[in-house]
Design a protein around this motif. Structure first.
Motif, PDB file in Angstrom:
ATOM      1  N   LYS A  70       0.834  -1.204   0.000  1.00 38.11           N
ATOM      2  CA  LYS A  70       0.000   0.000   0.000  1.00 38.11           C
ATOM      3  C   LYS A  70       0.870   1.256   0.000  1.00 38.11           C
ATOM      4  N   PHE A  97       1.610   3.980  -2.939  1.00 32.57           N
ATOM      5  CA  PHE A  97       1.229   5.361  -2.642  1.00 32.57           C
ATOM      6  C   PHE A  97       2.374   6.323  -2.959  1.00 32.57           C
ATOM      7  N   TRP A 122       2.755  11.826  -9.487  1.00 37.21           N
ATOM      8  CA  TRP A 122       1.886  12.998  -9.503  1.00 37.21           C
ATOM      9  C   TRP A 122       2.711  14.293  -9.567  1.00 37.21           C
ATOM     10  N   PHE A 166      -3.306  10.338  -9.181  1.00 34.55           N
ATOM     11  CA  PHE A 166      -4.263  10.597  -8.098  1.00 34.55           C
ATOM     12  C   PHE A 166      -5.100   9.350  -7.812  1.00 34.55           C
ATOM     13  N   LEU A 167      -5.554   8.684  -8.881  1.00 33.77           N
ATOM     14  CA  LEU A 167      -6.318   7.438  -8.698  1.00 33.77           C
ATOM     15  C   LEU A 167      -5.472   6.387  -7.998  1.00 33.77           C
ATOM     16  N   CYS A 227      -2.874   6.913  -5.969  1.00 28.08           N
ATOM     17  CA  CYS A 227      -2.668   7.310  -4.567  1.00 28.08           C
ATOM     18  C   CYS A 227      -3.889   6.999  -3.711  1.00 28.08           C
ATOM     19  N   MET A 228      -5.054   7.418  -4.174  1.00 24.71           N
ATOM     20  CA  MET A 228      -6.280   7.207  -3.400  1.00 24.71           C
ATOM     21  C   MET A 228      -6.633   5.722  -3.302  1.00 24.71           C
ATOM     22  N   GLY A 229      -6.446   5.005  -4.412  1.00 23.67           N
ATOM     23  CA  GLY A 229      -6.759   3.575  -4.407  1.00 23.67           C
ATOM     24  C   GLY A 229      -5.881   2.796  -3.460  1.00 23.67           C
ATOM     25  N   ILE A 279      -3.978   4.061  -0.739  1.00 20.47           N
ATOM     26  CA  ILE A 279      -4.063   4.462   0.670  1.00 20.47           C
ATOM     27  C   ILE A 279      -5.399   4.063   1.293  1.00 20.47           C
ATOM     28  N   LYS A 280      -6.461   4.040   0.462  1.00 26.27           N
ATOM     29  CA  LYS A 280      -7.780   3.665   0.966  1.00 26.27           C
ATOM     30  C   LYS A 280      -8.088   2.184   0.738  1.00 26.27           C
ATOM     31  N   ASN A 318      -8.902   0.738  -1.961  1.00 25.86           N
ATOM     32  CA  ASN A 318     -10.140   0.700  -2.744  1.00 25.86           C
ATOM     33  C   ASN A 318      -9.885  -0.054  -4.045  1.00 25.86           C
ATOM     34  N   LEU A 341     -10.836   1.880  -7.415  1.00 19.38           N
ATOM     35  CA  LEU A 341      -9.855   2.884  -7.835  1.00 19.38           C
ATOM     36  C   LEU A 341      -8.583   2.230  -8.346  1.00 19.38           C
TER      37      LEU A 341
END
Length: 219
Positions: free
Chosen positions: A10, A14, A21, A68-69, A71-73, A75-76, A78, A81
Motif C-alpha cells: 500500500k 502510494f 503525480w 491521483f487514482l 494514490c487514493m486507491g 491508501i484507501k 479501494n 480505484l
C-alpha cells in the motif's frame, strides 16, 4: 504476515504514485510555460493546436489524474480505484506502443507533411505576425535559417538568421538534434514504459492482497 505485506504494498504504491503525480505537475508547469512564451504552432497553419505546450499540458494532466487514482486507491485500499488506475495505465501503454508503430510506419509521410507545413509558413512570414514571431524564435533558438538553408527565403533571409552563409536549415538542425540524442530519448522512453508496467504490477498485486486479507479476516 498478510497484513504486513498489504501495508508494505500500500505505501510503496502510494509513494510511487505521489512521485508520479509531482512529475505530472512539473510537466503541466512546463506546458503552461511553453504556451505562454512560445507560439511555434503558427508554423503549422493546418494544425495550430499541435504545439509542444499543448502536448505537455495534456500529458501532465493525464499523469496527474492517473497518479491521483493510484494514490487514493492504494491508501484507501479501494479495489475500484486500483482497477481504474490499472486500466488507465494499460490504455496509456497501448496508446504509446501504437503511436510508436505509426510513427515508424508513416515516418516518410510525416516528414513530407512537416516539410510542406514549414514551406507554407515561410510564405506567410511577412503577412502574419504570429508566423513571423515563431520563425524568428526557432531560428534564434536553433541557430538555423529557413527549412534547408538561407535559399528558402526568396526575398533574402530575415534578421533572425545567423550571419554565417553556411548555416544549416532548421529542419536539418532539428533532425540532427534528434538523431544525436536518439539513445537518450530511447532510454527515457523505455524507463517510462518500465515504470508504467511496475505501477500496473503493484496495483494488481495490491488488489489480490486485499482479497486475500479480506478472506483471512472473514470479510
Amino acid at each position: 504476515m498478510g497484513m504486513s505485506t498489504l501495508k508494505l504494498l500500500k505505501y510503496v504504491l502510494f509513494f510511487f504514485n505521489l512521485i508520479f503525480w509531482f512529475c505530472g505537475c512539473c510537466i503541466l508547469g512546463f506546458g503552461v510555460y511553453f504556451l505562454v512564451h512560445n507560439n511555434f504552432g503558427a508554423l503549422f497553419h493546418n494544425l495550430p493546436s499541435l504545439t509542444l505546450g499543448n502536448v505537455l499540458v495534456i500529458v501532465g494532466s493525464i499523469i496527474m489524474v492517473v497518479a491521483f487514482l493510484g494514490c487514493m486507491g492504494s491508501i484507501k485500499e479501494n479495489k475500484c480505484l486500483l482497477m481504474s488506475f490499472f486500466v488507465l495505465l494499460l490504455i496509456i501503454l497501448l496508446a504509446e506502443v501504437t503511436l510508436a508503430i505509426l510513427l515508424f510506419v508513416y515516418e516518410q509521410k510525416l516528414n513530407e507533411s512537416v516539410h510542406e507545413g514549414l514551406a507554407e509558413s515561410i510564405q506567410r512570414y511577412h503577412s502574419d505576425n504570429s508566423t513571423k514571431a515563431a520563425w524568428d524564435s526557432i531560428q534564434q533558438f536553433l541557430q538555423c535559417c529557413g527549412i534547408n538553408g538561407t535559399s528558402d527565403w526568396t526575398s533574402g533571409p530575415p534578421a533572425s538568421c545567423p550571419s554565417d552563409p553556411q548555416v544549416k536549415g532548421c529542419y536539418v538542425k532539428a533532425k540532427m538534434w534528434f538523431q544525436s540524442n536518439f539513445l537518450y530519448i530511447g532510454i527515457i522512453t523505455i524507463c517510462v514504459c518500465v515504470i508504467q508496467v511496475l505501477g500496473m504490477s503493484f496495483a494488481l498485486t495490491l488488489n489480490c492482497q486485499i482479497d486475500k486479507t479480506s478472506q483471512a479476516l472473514g470479510l
